[in-house]
Design a protein around this motif. Structure first.
Motif, short mmCIF file in Angstrom:
data_model
loop_
_atom_site.label_atom_id
_atom_site.label_comp_id
_atom_site.label_asym_id
_atom_site.label_seq_id
_atom_site.Cartn_x
_atom_site.Cartn_y
_atom_site.Cartn_z
N UNK A 196 0.84 -1.20 0.00
CA UNK A 196 0.00 0.00 0.00
C UNK A 196 0.87 1.25 0.00
N UNK A 197 0.50 2.20 -0.85
CA UNK A 197 1.13 3.52 -0.84
C UNK A 197 0.16 4.49 -0.17
N UNK A 198 0.64 5.10 0.91
CA UNK A 198 -0.15 6.14 1.59
C UNK A 198 0.27 7.49 1.02
N UNK A 199 -0.58 8.14 0.21
CA UNK A 199 -0.18 9.40 -0.42
C UNK A 199 0.00 10.52 0.61
N UNK A 200 1.09 11.25 0.44
CA UNK A 200 1.31 12.46 1.22
C UNK A 200 1.00 13.70 0.38
N UNK A 201 1.20 13.56 -0.92
CA UNK A 201 0.94 14.67 -1.84
C UNK A 201 0.51 14.11 -3.19
N UNK A 202 -0.54 14.69 -3.75
CA UNK A 202 -1.01 14.29 -5.08
C UNK A 202 -1.07 15.54 -5.95
N UNK A 203 -0.29 15.54 -7.03
CA UNK A 203 -0.25 16.67 -7.94
C UNK A 203 -0.41 16.18 -9.38
N UNK A 204 -0.74 17.08 -10.26
CA UNK A 204 -0.89 16.70 -11.66
C UNK A 204 -0.73 17.89 -12.59
N UNK A 205 -0.40 17.59 -13.84
CA UNK A 205 -0.29 18.63 -14.87
C UNK A 205 -0.95 18.13 -16.15
N UNK A 206 -1.48 19.05 -16.89
CA UNK A 206 -2.15 18.71 -18.15
C UNK A 206 -1.69 19.65 -19.25
N UNK A 207 -1.37 19.08 -20.42
CA UNK A 207 -1.07 19.87 -21.61
C UNK A 207 -2.31 19.87 -22.49
#
Length: 210
Positions: A196-207
């Motif tokens: 299991x990965x416990x997210x600390x930060x979730x970010x994203x970018x879109x072109x």
């Protein structure tokens, strides 16, 4: 009942937006032509969506186009101004929607001598990323350490795409998490260890092109 057509703003939604702008029409005008709400049209153009066959046909008629024009290979229109790409950050809520819909991502972590990156089948459940691996694998021994997880999509024809990056901590999954996730790995062999990965930060970018 109409069949649901899964869509993404980097492909079908973008074609709809480009066609509408080429006609010089607003989202409200297209919505009126198609018998939809302006909010619905804006959602289809900019965010992940599920579209019924009837909605797609009404949108095609409203845009003076065919369904194939909107869903088929991209066509080059003579004298069309060049597309202007724009790289924009995505809201966390949008990133979570994409993570929830995905099934294959890449995990990256520090190995013994180098950084290791490989794809995994996963499920995003209760704000956690769960995947399966072999009990003797390197990642199975990588307990309580920082990792990165990436999910992305690229549309080469439209020169668009998006990428979601999760930074978090890796640990063994609990029996409840493993049962709820129901991950089925594509790779062969015995992969009975759930991580299991416990997210600390979730970010994203879109072109996007405009």
């Amino acid at each position: 009942m109409d069949a649901q057509i899964a869509g993404d703003s980097s492909n079908l939604g973008t074609r709809i937006r480009h066609r509408r702008r080429a006609l010089g029409l607003t989202t409200a005008e297209i919505a009126d032509r198609a018998g939809l709400t302006a909010d619905r049209v804006e959602h289809i153009e900019t965010r992940p969506f599920a579209l019924t066959g009837a909605e797609l046909l009404r949108l095609a008629n409203a845009l003076d186009a065919t369904v194939e024009d909107l869903t088929g290979p991209r066509r080059v229109v003579p004298h069309q101004p060049p597309l202007a790409p724009s790289l924009e950050p995505m809201r966390r809520e949008e990133c979570v929607v994409l993570l929830s819909a995905g099934t294959v991502g890449r995990i990256a972590f520090n190995g013994v001598d180098e950084i290791v990156v490989f794809p995994v089948n996963y499920r995003y459940h209760n704000d956690l990323i769960v995947f399966r691996t072999a009990a003797d694998s390197t990642v199975a021994q990588y307990d309580l350490e920082p990792v990165a997880f990436e999910l992305d999509h690229i549309d080469e024809g439209m020169q668009e795409g998006w990428s979601v990056l999760v930074n978090g901590t890796l640990r063994p999954a609990t029996p409840e998490e493993a049962t709820a996730a129901q991950v089925t790995p594509w790779a062969g062999g015995t992969r009975d260890t759930h991580m299991t990965i416990e997210p600390h930060q979730i970010t994203g970018r879109r072109i996007q092109t405009w």
